[in-house]
Design a protein around this motif. Structure first.
Motif, mmCIF file in Angstrom:
data_model
loop_
_atom_site.group_PDB
_atom_site.id
_atom_site.type_symbol
_atom_site.label_atom_id
_atom_site.label_comp_id
_atom_site.label_asym_id
_atom_site.label_seq_id
_atom_site.Cartn_x
_atom_site.Cartn_y
_atom_site.Cartn_z
ATOM 1 N N ARG A 222 0.724 -1.227 -0.021
ATOM 2 C CA ARG A 222 -0.125 0.023 -0.002
ATOM 3 C C ARG A 222 0.962 1.255 -0.239
ATOM 4 O O ARG A 222 1.850 1.449 0.821
ATOM 5 C CB ARG A 222 -0.888 -0.043 1.325
ATOM 6 C CG ARG A 222 -1.942 -1.063 1.202
ATOM 7 C CD ARG A 222 -2.988 -0.899 2.325
ATOM 8 N NE ARG A 222 -4.050 -1.869 1.996
ATOM 9 C CZ ARG A 222 -5.380 -1.832 2.753
ATOM 10 N NH1 ARG A 222 -5.441 -0.922 3.556
ATOM 11 N NH2 ARG A 222 -6.308 -2.633 2.504
ATOM 12 N N GLU A 224 0.843 4.264 0.979
ATOM 13 C CA GLU A 224 0.165 5.399 2.034
ATOM 14 C C GLU A 224 1.209 5.930 2.999
ATOM 15 O O GLU A 224 2.216 5.392 3.226
ATOM 16 C CB GLU A 224 -0.950 4.570 2.807
ATOM 17 C CG GLU A 224 -0.484 3.234 3.394
ATOM 18 C CD GLU A 224 -1.631 2.410 4.167
ATOM 19 O OE1 GLU A 224 -2.902 3.076 3.848
ATOM 20 O OE2 GLU A 224 -1.388 1.193 4.750
ATOM 21 N N LEU A 226 3.045 6.487 6.369
ATOM 22 C CA LEU A 226 3.440 5.426 7.332
ATOM 23 C C LEU A 226 3.325 5.988 8.843
ATOM 24 O O LEU A 226 3.530 7.186 9.021
ATOM 25 C CB LEU A 226 4.857 4.900 6.899
ATOM 26 C CG LEU A 226 4.921 4.588 5.477
ATOM 27 C CD1 LEU A 226 6.456 3.865 5.271
ATOM 28 C CD2 LEU A 226 4.112 3.484 5.118
ATOM 29 N N ASP A 229 3.066 1.427 13.157
ATOM 30 C CA ASP A 229 2.774 0.043 13.159
ATOM 31 C C ASP A 229 2.286 -0.068 11.697
ATOM 32 O O ASP A 229 1.337 -0.754 11.243
ATOM 33 C CB ASP A 229 1.208 -0.063 13.797
ATOM 34 C CG ASP A 229 0.251 0.994 13.703
ATOM 35 O OD1 ASP A 229 0.392 1.822 13.020
ATOM 36 O OD2 ASP A 229 -0.984 0.551 14.104
ATOM 37 N N ARG A 230 2.729 0.720 10.610
ATOM 38 C CA ARG A 230 2.394 0.581 9.272
ATOM 39 C C ARG A 230 3.762 0.692 8.489
ATOM 40 O O ARG A 230 4.541 1.505 8.797
ATOM 41 C CB ARG A 230 1.573 1.655 8.959
ATOM 42 C CG ARG A 230 1.080 1.632 7.447
ATOM 43 C CD ARG A 230 0.137 2.605 7.133
ATOM 44 N NE ARG A 230 -1.188 2.420 7.976
ATOM 45 C CZ ARG A 230 -2.308 3.342 8.170
ATOM 46 N NH1 ARG A 230 -2.203 4.438 7.493
ATOM 47 N NH2 ARG A 230 -3.494 3.100 8.772
ATOM 48 N N GLN A 231 3.609 -0.407 7.254
ATOM 49 C CA GLN A 231 5.140 -0.412 6.336
ATOM 50 C C GLN A 231 4.337 -0.470 4.882
ATOM 51 O O GLN A 231 3.269 -0.717 4.626
ATOM 52 C CB GLN A 231 5.841 -1.459 6.455
ATOM 53 C CG GLN A 231 6.676 -1.395 7.639
ATOM 54 C CD GLN A 231 8.014 -0.381 7.440
ATOM 55 O OE1 GLN A 231 8.759 -0.844 6.453
ATOM 56 N NE2 GLN A 231 8.306 0.757 8.154
ATOM 57 N N SER A 234 3.566 -5.418 3.912
ATOM 58 C CA SER A 234 3.241 -5.995 5.162
ATOM 59 C C SER A 234 2.807 -7.302 4.779
ATOM 60 O O SER A 234 2.828 -7.854 3.448
ATOM 61 C CB SER A 234 2.189 -5.322 5.873
ATOM 62 O OG SER A 234 0.907 -5.305 5.002
ATOM 63 N N GLY A 450 -3.512 -8.804 10.223
ATOM 64 C CA GLY A 450 -1.998 -8.318 10.246
ATOM 65 C C GLY A 450 -0.993 -8.822 10.998
ATOM 66 O O GLY A 450 -0.845 -8.921 12.125
ATOM 67 N N ARG A 453 1.917 -6.573 12.938
ATOM 68 C CA ARG A 453 1.292 -6.188 14.246
ATOM 69 C C ARG A 453 1.221 -7.376 15.222
ATOM 70 O O ARG A 453 1.338 -7.049 16.394
ATOM 71 C CB ARG A 453 -0.110 -5.394 13.918
ATOM 72 C CG ARG A 453 0.229 -4.215 13.066
ATOM 73 C CD ARG A 453 -1.004 -3.580 12.602
ATOM 74 N NE ARG A 453 -0.848 -2.561 11.845
ATOM 75 C CZ ARG A 453 -2.270 -1.701 11.611
ATOM 76 N NH1 ARG A 453 -3.157 -2.118 11.956
ATOM 77 N NH2 ARG A 453 -1.854 -0.889 10.782
#
Length: 500
Positions: A222, A224, A226, A229-231, A234, A450, A453
């Motif tokens: 994605r 988006e 970051l 908790d976001r890459q 994933s 996820g 996470r």
């Protein structure tokens, strides 16, 4: 020259055994007469002992941190006063008789053993030298946990009749909640593949194909913004089941899986069934669709208590059919004005326009808005909140989501219509999927978790970057490789692309 034992697996039962070890020099201590070296491999640490009368002693004095060595010697028991209870191998050490340097190491840009806080490197440096950062024992443990959890997930689902099936990485761009990563096609100039944000349509096609139970530990992409908790890329556990008509079989399966993983790997027995809240109830009680229930602090409806207030911030929402809500922080009255100011800044950073607070003390209520509230309203507020003198929700983490899918072509078309897609757009983007629904699609549903996470939480890590081997920064930049980078004009010409 052959390794006959792993460093971290030697125990008191190995005393008297001759072993050959290979690994990295974790740290060296020269006590004048004796030299002690902590040797590290994937399994852990063991202490090596070098005495001046041994031929290996002179070479041991030359060793530096992270040198790769071979050591042969005999396992001996430590004296009682030298036992290290913090180390699994703390009851023994290896008296070395032979040593060979397999490779020298430059001085690392940061301390891999982490013993010197002054040498703690900035994260950007750690990511640039990620292959060194990954040598740290705590990260090694994270990835050992990740491996074991993934293996258990595969076995758990396989035992319950699920097939692990891979889906394409080069696919079609479809509208979704985030931007696609696009891949230009050389053979079809001006056209693009997209990296999958999730295998959503493909897993539904697998249900139509008759596989009935599918799962995949899938890579998802994605483009988006970051955060911790976001890459951009994933890993998720993606699964789908045919012949389910509501979410119950799916939630029961996931509860069983999560409970199994937590008990096996953490020794934590989760209470089942898991607490379930509807979206409306979660927003009503916590103001978030992913509340952290450990903190309690449910939102309290104060609309009735402040209904007679002329204070605009209360009056206007109530007049327009809204509500006034608050929460009680037990013992929060001890917060200073500066601390409350910091809380207000934090609230604003999270999107709030401000933060109203009130302290209940023995002498009454203290608040910046006290002058706008009469005695009865103050009394009603205290009663509504059950706040006591001395008194005044952090979001949880979304681990997954799923649904029961639409398996009827006409209904799916109506949903696309409601989304504002024209028939031409629907055909161009989803025509292949709508046609598949015409060939006996079974009722089906699924979920995606996820895994980055989940492993982060199980490992007690602060960021998913601590459980991803080669993560990106918050700007989707890779300090290790320098990606993204410019490419040659020849490559661009082959793809029919011109960069302005």
């Amino acid at each position: 020259m052959e390794r006959t034992a792993e460093c971290g697996k030697l125990t008191k039962s190995d005393v008297g055994r001759e072993v050959s070890l290979m690994g990295w020099v974790h740290r060296r201590r020269d006590l004048g007469g004796l030299i002690f070296i902590d040797l590290r491999d994937r399994s852990g640490l063991v202490q090596l002992l070098f005495s001046p009368e041994q031929s290996a002693y002179a070479l041991a004095r030359e060793l530096n941190r992270e040198d790769v060595i071979y050591a042969r010697g005999t396992v001996v028991a430590r004296t009682p006063e030298n036992i290290n209870p913090k180390l699994p191998t703390g009851e023994i050490e290896v008296r070395v008789e032979e040593i060979k340097i397999l490779n020298r190491a430059k001085t690392p840009p940061f301390a891999i053993d982490g013993v010197d806080p002054a040498q703690e490197a900035q994260e950007l440096v750690r990511l640039e030298y990620r292959y060194l950062d990954l040598r740290r024992p705590e990260l090694q443990k994270n990835f050992a946990l990740r491996h074991r959890v993934f293996l258990d997930i595969r076995n758990f689902l396989s035992e319950r009749g699920f097939y692990e099936i891979e889906t394409p990485m080069l696919t079609k761009s479809t509208p979704d909640g985030a931007r696609d990563y696009l891949v230009p096609s050389r053979t079809f100039p001006g056209k693009f593949f997209a990296l999958p944000q999730s295998p959503q349509l493909f897993k539904q096609l697998l249900m139509i194909a008759g596989f009935e139970k599918y799962f995949q530990i899938a890579r998802c992409f994605r483009d988006e913004d970051l955060r911790a908790d976001r890459q951009p890329e994933s890993t998720q556990l993606d699964l789908e089941m045919s012949f389910v008509f509501d979410e119950r079989p799916i939630t029961e399966l996931i509860e069983e899986l999560i409970s199994f993983l937590f008990e096996k790997h953490l020794g934590v027995r989760l209470q089942r069934p898991f607490l379930k809240l509807s979206y409306a109830e979660a927003m009503e009680r916590y103001g978030s669709d992913k509340p952290d229930l450990r903190f309690g602090l449910e939102l309290i409806d104060l609309s009735h208590a402040v209904a007679g207030a002329e204070f605009r911030i209360f009056a206007e929402p109530l007049k327009s059919g809204g509500a006034v809500k608050g929460l009680v922080l037990p013992g929060g009255a001890k917060h200073s004005r500066s601390q409350l100011s910091e809380l207000e800044k934090r609230a604003q950073a999270l999107g709030a326009k401000g933060l109203l607070w009130a302290k209940f003390t023995e002498s009454g209520m203290e608040s910046p808005i006290a002058k706008f509230l009469n005695v009865q309203i103050v009394k009603d507020l205290q009663q509504a909140t059950q706040a006591r003198p001395g008194d005044l929700v952090l979001n949880g983490i979304e681990l997954g989501g799923g649904s029961i899918r639409i398996h009827n072509r006409d209904l799916q078309q109506k949903i696309f219509d409601l989304l504002g897609l024209t028939r031409e757009e629907t055909e161009a983007k989803f025509g292949f999927f709508l046609r598949a629904l015409e060939y006996g699609a079974p009722p089906h549903g699924g979920i995606a978790l996820g895994l980055d996470r989940l492993i982060m939480l199980m490992a007690g890590a602060n960021s998913i970057r601590d459980v991803i081997t080669f993560p990106k920064t918050n700007t989707a930049y890779c300090p290790l490789t320098g990606a993204p980078v410019e490419v040659s004009e020849k490559q661009l010409r082959e793809l029919g692309i011109k960069v302005n």
